[in-house]
Design an enzyme around this catalytic site. Structure first.
Site, PDB file in Angstrom:
ATOM      1  N   ASP A  45     -58.916  47.157-120.605  1.00 21.96           N
ATOM      2  CA  ASP A  45     -59.781  46.232-121.362  1.00 21.96           C
ATOM      3  C   ASP A  45     -59.586  44.796-120.895  1.00 21.96           C
ATOM      4  OD1 ASP A  45     -59.643  47.961-124.606  1.00 21.96           O
ATOM      5  OD2 ASP A  45     -60.815  48.291-122.767  1.00 21.96           O
ATOM      6  N   ASP A  47     -58.599  43.822-117.930  1.00 26.27           N
ATOM      7  CA  ASP A  47     -59.252  43.672-116.625  1.00 26.27           C
ATOM      8  C   ASP A  47     -60.768  43.546-116.764  1.00 26.27           C
ATOM      9  OD1 ASP A  47     -56.922  45.798-114.812  1.00 26.27           O
ATOM     10  OD2 ASP A  47     -56.934  43.647-115.250  1.00 26.27           O
ATOM     11  N   LEU A  93     -39.214   8.335-107.865  1.00 27.30           N
ATOM     12  CA  LEU A  93     -38.412   7.152-108.191  1.00 27.30           C
ATOM     13  C   LEU A  93     -37.880   6.505-106.929  1.00 27.30           C
ATOM     14  CD1 LEU A  93     -36.255   8.627-111.100  1.00 27.30           C
ATOM     15  CD2 LEU A  93     -37.978   6.838-111.324  1.00 27.30           C
ATOM     16  N   GLU A 126     -29.791   7.134-118.038  1.00 26.69           N
ATOM     17  CA  GLU A 126     -29.687   8.555-118.368  1.00 26.69           C
ATOM     18  C   GLU A 126     -29.437   9.353-117.097  1.00 26.69           C
ATOM     19  OE1 GLU A 126     -33.839   8.031-119.348  1.00 26.69           O
ATOM     20  OE2 GLU A 126     -34.274  10.009-118.502  1.00 26.69           O
ATOM     21  N   LYS A 128     -29.834  11.745-113.965  1.00 28.49           N
ATOM     22  CA  LYS A 128     -30.960  12.222-113.152  1.00 28.49           C
ATOM     23  C   LYS A 128     -30.720  13.703-112.920  1.00 28.49           C
ATOM     24  CE  LYS A 128     -33.542  11.186-108.951  1.00 28.49           C
ATOM     25  NZ  LYS A 128     -33.703  12.556-108.492  1.00 28.49           N
ATOM     26  N   ASP A 130     -31.029  17.373-111.552  1.00 30.84           N
ATOM     27  CA  ASP A 130     -31.405  17.896-110.235  1.00 30.84           C
ATOM     28  C   ASP A 130     -32.149  19.219-110.404  1.00 30.84           C
ATOM     29  OD1 ASP A 130     -31.663  18.095-107.561  1.00 30.84           O
ATOM     30  OD2 ASP A 130     -29.562  18.558-107.140  1.00 30.84           O
ATOM     31  N   ARG A 149     -45.272  19.112-109.980  1.00 35.26           N
ATOM     32  CA  ARG A 149     -45.630  17.798-109.476  1.00 35.26           C
ATOM     33  C   ARG A 149     -46.565  17.861-108.274  1.00 35.26           C
ATOM     34  NH1 ARG A 149     -43.746  12.667-107.164  1.00 35.26           N
ATOM     35  NH2 ARG A 149     -43.041  13.627-105.257  1.00 35.26           N
ATOM     36  N   GLU A 184     -37.765  17.759-116.617  1.00 36.92           N
ATOM     37  CA  GLU A 184     -37.174  18.500-115.505  1.00 36.92           C
ATOM     38  C   GLU A 184     -36.838  19.926-115.932  1.00 36.92           C
ATOM     39  OE1 GLU A 184     -37.135  16.419-113.017  1.00 36.92           O
ATOM     40  OE2 GLU A 184     -35.822  17.235-111.458  1.00 36.92           O
ATOM     41  N   TYR A 236     -38.161  13.695-120.423  1.00 42.42           N
ATOM     42  CA  TYR A 236     -37.719  12.304-120.242  1.00 42.42           C
ATOM     43  C   TYR A 236     -38.866  11.328-119.961  1.00 42.42           C
ATOM     44  CZ  TYR A 236     -37.890  14.021-115.416  1.00 42.42           C
ATOM     45  OH  TYR A 236     -38.294  14.599-114.255  1.00 42.42           O
ATOM     46  N   LYS A 324     -28.225   6.761-107.183  1.00 44.26           N
ATOM     47  CA  LYS A 324     -27.756   8.068-106.726  1.00 44.26           C
ATOM     48  C   LYS A 324     -26.229   8.106-106.626  1.00 44.26           C
ATOM     49  CE  LYS A 324     -30.522  10.825-105.378  1.00 44.26           C
ATOM     50  NZ  LYS A 324     -31.584  10.968-104.395  1.00 44.26           N
ATOM     51  N   CYS A 429     -39.704  12.186 -71.207  1.00 45.91           N
ATOM     52  CA  CYS A 429     -39.992  13.073 -72.323  1.00 45.91           C
ATOM     53  C   CYS A 429     -39.595  14.503 -71.942  1.00 45.91           C
ATOM     54  CB  CYS A 429     -41.473  13.002 -72.656  1.00 45.91           C
ATOM     55  SG  CYS A 429     -41.980  14.259 -73.838  1.00 45.91           S
ATOM     56  N   CYS A 432     -43.011  16.711 -71.654  1.00 47.05           N
ATOM     57  CA  CYS A 432     -44.093  16.544 -70.679  1.00 47.05           C
ATOM     58  C   CYS A 432     -43.650  15.731 -69.460  1.00 47.05           C
ATOM     59  CB  CYS A 432     -45.316  15.894 -71.332  1.00 47.05           C
ATOM     60  SG  CYS A 432     -45.096  14.144 -71.702  1.00 47.05           S
ATOM     61  N   CYS A 447     -42.299   8.664 -75.869  1.00 47.75           N
ATOM     62  CA  CYS A 447     -42.991   9.288 -74.748  1.00 47.75           C
ATOM     63  C   CYS A 447     -44.327   8.571 -74.551  1.00 47.75           C
ATOM     64  CB  CYS A 447     -43.217  10.763 -75.083  1.00 47.75           C
ATOM     65  SG  CYS A 447     -44.485  11.541 -74.096  1.00 47.75           S
ATOM     66  N   CYS A 453     -49.151  14.994 -73.802  1.00 42.90           N
ATOM     67  CA  CYS A 453     -47.836  15.545 -74.153  1.00 42.90           C
ATOM     68  C   CYS A 453     -48.053  16.638 -75.194  1.00 42.90           C
ATOM     69  CB  CYS A 453     -46.931  14.460 -74.718  1.00 42.90           C
ATOM     70  SG  CYS A 453     -45.366  15.121 -75.339  1.00 42.90           S
TER      71      CYS A 453
HETATM   72  S1  IVH Z   1     -38.357   9.454-114.629  1.00 41.86           S
HETATM   73  C1  IVH Z   1     -42.367   7.585-113.395  1.00 41.86           C
HETATM   74  N1  IVH Z   1     -36.075  10.461-115.410  1.00 41.86           N
HETATM   75  O1  IVH Z   1     -36.375  12.627-110.226  1.00 41.86           O
HETATM   76  C2  IVH Z   1     -40.967   8.057-113.356  1.00 41.86           C
HETATM   77  N2  IVH Z   1     -37.067  11.361-113.447  1.00 41.86           N
HETATM   78  O2  IVH Z   1     -36.596  11.307-107.664  1.00 41.86           O
HETATM   79  C3  IVH Z   1     -40.822   9.478-113.715  1.00 41.86           C
HETATM   80  N3  IVH Z   1     -35.824  13.199-112.455  1.00 41.86           N
HETATM   81  O3  IVH Z   1     -39.813  13.160-109.825  1.00 41.86           O
HETATM   82  C4  IVH Z   1     -39.511  10.016-113.457  1.00 41.86           C
HETATM   83  N4  IVH Z   1     -34.209  13.243-113.933  1.00 41.86           N
HETATM   84  O4  IVH Z   1     -38.431  14.969-111.051  1.00 41.86           O
HETATM   85  C5  IVH Z   1     -37.052  10.506-114.488  1.00 41.86           C
HETATM   86  N5  IVH Z   1     -34.093  11.307-116.241  1.00 41.86           N
HETATM   87  C6  IVH Z   1     -35.051  11.330-115.340  1.00 41.86           C
HETATM   88  C7  IVH Z   1     -35.042  12.253-114.280  1.00 41.86           C
HETATM   89  C8  IVH Z   1     -36.070  12.227-113.342  1.00 41.86           C
HETATM   90  C9  IVH Z   1     -34.686  13.806-112.841  1.00 41.86           C
HETATM   91  C10 IVH Z   1     -36.579  13.562-111.251  1.00 41.86           C
HETATM   92  C11 IVH Z   1     -38.079  13.655-111.427  1.00 41.86           C
HETATM   93  C12 IVH Z   1     -38.648  12.697-110.404  1.00 41.86           C
HETATM   94  C13 IVH Z   1     -37.528  12.602-109.426  1.00 41.86           C
HETATM   95  C14 IVH Z   1     -37.599  11.340-108.606  1.00 41.86           C
END
Ligand code: IVH
Length: 750
Positions: A45, A47, A93, A126, A128, A130, A149, A184, A236, A324, A429, A432, A447, A453
């Site tokens: 159904d 589908d 960022l 705050e 960041k 990963d 994104r 995130e 965030y 960072k 080069c 080439c 080059c 090339c």
């Molecule tokens: S703010 C307009 N806050 O880092 C700014 N980003 O390197 C929006 N990320 O694309 C981002 N923790 O995926 C923000 N506390 C945090 C974050 C964060 C991780 C990531 C996010 C962003 C990337 C940029």
């Protein structure tokens, strides 16, 4: 229920209603099946509903809904996910690496806003996270869409997958009608370990780190798999909103929390750079015990009005920065050095390393930047690494920071083999055999082979089809490599892409009959190519891969010239002046070098030549050149590079061949309802209510072009106190002039 009519008998009105009903029913069935494990419909159904939806869409393509179920992840689009345009661009960022970068960040914000050093200014700080960013769209409190994104403008529709993540509410109360929550998706360390053990036990794929595991789990075509993966989400940030969330970042995060989102407990408010750095160190100290990966600390201006004034650069906000953590390091042996040739001819040395784990990832290649870097010098001839050179056979220190390509940082001389020899950088080069030369002021050896090339040609083509350029589905770097050397169906220039189908039809050996290809994949490729015969001018310009013409430059050029022919004519007309510019620059350089007695004669000769050159340049060329390099953001370097590309026989031929296959769209003036859209504005004198940088950014956001000098093309001069020659010139030319208050009134900011 009313009788269900065959699709062939539906009126347009019926079809529209049916598509709306089907969208709702399919969405609901999908949710019950995938997120709630409580299906109400049989597979057959379900589908049948989807089939009917597709049939109606096929008969009335114009009625296809933006939220069409055909595009849903749960519907398993043939290859990959449906695309979603973000209502508000998803930004990344800017990065800072040490304390000075953060002090500079604060200083530049104060400067932009015209704030004194001592004026109070708060920031949030705050972790960041990963992971990978995700945008969640709620309408009337219901989650209606989740998108990755992607390139910031267009992401992938992962709605059904996001519905399976526990930290993501399906429904929220007391929220704005339209609310896009951004944050995130990540995986905790313990969940990651469990997942990898489970995967290993089942003989499945294991992941290198939690970030890859999170990305791999979210981007599953089958939401049931995502559901079985322990994903988490921190909120965030936000995108489109029907009303503001709060007056400050801190309060907005608090609001997101009240809606039921997880927000990071280590978010705190800082009143100064030293407090920000203090919080950075506190978070760094807890890093290993958090239970999830973070790679730095993000600082954001707390006041949302100030955030709005600060706005964005092309891909990053001015009001935030990522501080960072120091990169992770490892030592290993350098086995060899390879030279790769890029699309602009750059010879890039790549270190082939004995594989080593750096921060959870196995690294076997790293960049060595350029020949000076290998020799222990920087671009200005200064000493780096205490002057230690890098040789094949050395023990080298490798580091990686986030997603960045690994780099070689240091070398251990105590372990250098006795028979090692300094590395000699090639002057030809490797692809080439053309001469590879370094121009004055260029850190890179290039080059000179141009399109003859093969490496440059192939890299240019890869760039041409890449995501921010033509973005042709099914024609990526791998396929370009294959077609480039194909004896039957070669792609040597961009135009060859657009003759592919026709050439294939004329061949005995057809693409569809090849190994790895079939009727569908071949016709999909041709369809994907045909889809891109219509292209925006800025994308086209970026795609051509002309040195120094990036996304921003391409956009500025497109906005200025509006169409290809006008632009090409202007570039051609400016050629004599471009050449004169180069000779003048060369002469200047020669003058610097020959600042000795014996150089005097040469200098006189150069000066004479320059004078001849000046006399030789027709007025029309000088005007076209100054118009070109006067485009805001385009300077002499980009102008010369553009001029060279258009004057180079092979390259020009390739452009001309290509555009014959294309329909080129003029750029849409952004924010066309603003009174200054498309106008060229010059600011002069002192502005009192905002800084010059802010005024310029504001005007550009409203679709205006900002220029540094007054000419016939100027539409409006905004003159503050102390305006001098520009105001006089504008008056002579009869150009409208406003003071700062008049300007603010005009744009509705008063
Ligand atoms: S703010 C307009 N806050 O880092 C700014 N980003 O390197 C929006 N990320 O694309 C981002 N923790 O995926 C923000 N506390 C945090 C974050 C964060 C991780 C990531 C996010 C962003 C990337 C940029």
């Amino acid at each position: 229920m009313s009788k269900i009519l065959p699709v062939s008998e539906l009126t347009e009105e019926d079809a529209r209603n049916e598509l709306s009903r089907l969208a709702k029913e399919i969405l609901r069935a999908n949710r019950l099946y995938h997120a709630e494990d409580a299906p109400e419909l049989s597979d057959a159904d379900f589908d049948a509903l989807k089939r009917r939806n597709s049939e109606i869409e096929a008969r009335f393509p114009a009625l296809k809904r933006p939220d069409s179920p055909t595009d849903l992840v749960g519907a398993k689009v043939a290859d990959g996910f449906a695309k979603v345009s973000h209502a508000v661009r998803m930004m990344s960022l800017g990065n800072g690496f040490d304390d000075t970068d953060i002090a500079d960040f604060d200083r530049s914000i104060r400067k932009y806003l015209g704030l004194k050093d001592v004026a109070p200014l708060s920031y949030t700080a705050e972790p960041k996270i990963d992971g990978l960013s995700l945008s969640l769209r709620y309408e009337q409190g219901q989650l209606v869409q989740a998108a990755t994104r992607g390139d910031g403008e267009v992401g992938e529709n992962v709605t059904e997958n996001a519905r399976t993540v526990k930290d993501i509410p399906q429904k929220i109360d007391n929220a704005p009608d339209i609310l896009e929550v951004r944050g995130e998706v990540y995986m905790s360390h313990s969940d990651f370990d469990d997942l990898n053990s489970r995967q290993a036990a089942l003989g499945g794929k294991t992941f290198a780190n939690p970030r890859n595991a999170a990305a791999g789990s979210l981007r599953q075509l089958d939401p049931a798999i995502t559901k079985s993966r322990p994903l988490r989400f921190f909120a965030y940030a936000w995108g489109e909103l029907s009303e503001p969330l709060a007056a400050t970042q801190m309060a907005a995060i608090q609001r997101l929390r009240s809606f039921g989102f997880q927000t990071n407990a280590l978010t705190s408010l800082c009143g100064s750079v030293s407090e920000m750095l203090e919080h950075y160190r506190a978070i760094e100290a807890q890093r290993s015990t958090l239970g999830y990966d973070i790679d730095g600390v993000v600082y954001k201006v707390d006041d949302l009005n100030l955030q709005a004034r600060l706005g964005f650069r092309s891909t990053t906000p001015r009001w935030a920065i990522a501080h960072k953590f120091p990169a992770e390091l490892a030592w290993t042996r350098l086995e060899s050095i390879d030279i790769q040739v890029g699309r602009t001819g750059a010879l890039s040395p790549v270190a082939r390393l004995h594989p080593v784990t750096v921060g959870g990832v196995v690294v076997s290649n790293a960049t060595l930047h350029n020949e000076d870097y290998i020799a222990g010098r920087d671009a200005k001839g200064g000493v780096i690494r205490e002057g230690k050179d890098i040789r094949v056979g050395d023990w080298v220190q490798v580091y990686r920071a986030g997603d960045v390509i690994p780099k070689v940082a240091d070398v251990d001389l105590s372990k250098r083999p006795d028979d090692s020899v300094p590395y000699t950088f090639p002057t030809r080069c490797p692809e080439c055999q053309s001469d590879a030369i370094r121009e004055d002021g260029d850190a890179v050896r290039r080059c000179t082979g141009g399109l003859i090339c093969p490496a440059q040609a192939v890299e240019k083509l890869k760039h041409f089809v890449s995501r921010k350029a033509f973005d042709i589905e099914g024609l990526g770097a791998k396929q370009i490599e294959m077609f480039h050397n194909d004896p039957v169906l070669p792609i040597k220039t961009p135009a060859d892409i657009f003759t592919l189908e026709q050439r294939d039809a004329g061949n005995l050996a057809r693409l569809k009959n090849r190994d790895g290809w079939g009727e569908t994949s071949a016709s999909n490729l041709f369809a994907a190519i045909n889809e891109k015969r219509t292209i925006e001018l800025s994308r086209l310009l970026f795609a051509l891969g002309i040195r120094h013409v990036g996304e921003v430059g391409a956009r500025d050029l497109a906005l200025h010239y509006l169409n290809w022919n006008a632009m090409a004519r202007a570039i051609d007309a400016a050629r004599p002046a471009a050449l004169a510019q180069r000779r003048a620059e060369d002469a200047e350089e020669a003058e610097r070098i020959a600042a000795t007695e014996e150089g005097r004669r040469a200098r006189v000769k150069e000066a004479r030549e320059a004078a001849v050159v000046r006399n030789d340049v027709p007025d029309s060329a000088a005007a076209a050149w100054s118009d070109l390099i006067g485009v805001d953001g385009i300077g002499a370097t980009l102008g010369l590079s553009l001029s060279d590309a258009f004057a180079n026989g092979d390259e020009r031929q390739a452009f001309d061949d290509l555009i014959g296959h294309l329909t080129i769209l003029s750029p849409k003036a952004p924010a066309s309802d603003s009174p200054v859209a498309g106008k060229t504005i010059v600011f002069t004198g002192t502005l009192e209510k905002m800084t010059r940088a802010e005024a310029k950014a504001r005007a550009e956001a409203l679709g205006a072009k900002v220029s540094g000098s007054v000419s016939q093309k100027t539409d409006l001069l905004v003159a503050g106190p102390g305006a001098g020659s520009k105001a006089k010139k504008a008056a002579d030319l009869g150009i409208d002039t406003l003071d700062e208050d008049g300007w603010l009134q005009l744009i509705g900011d008063a």
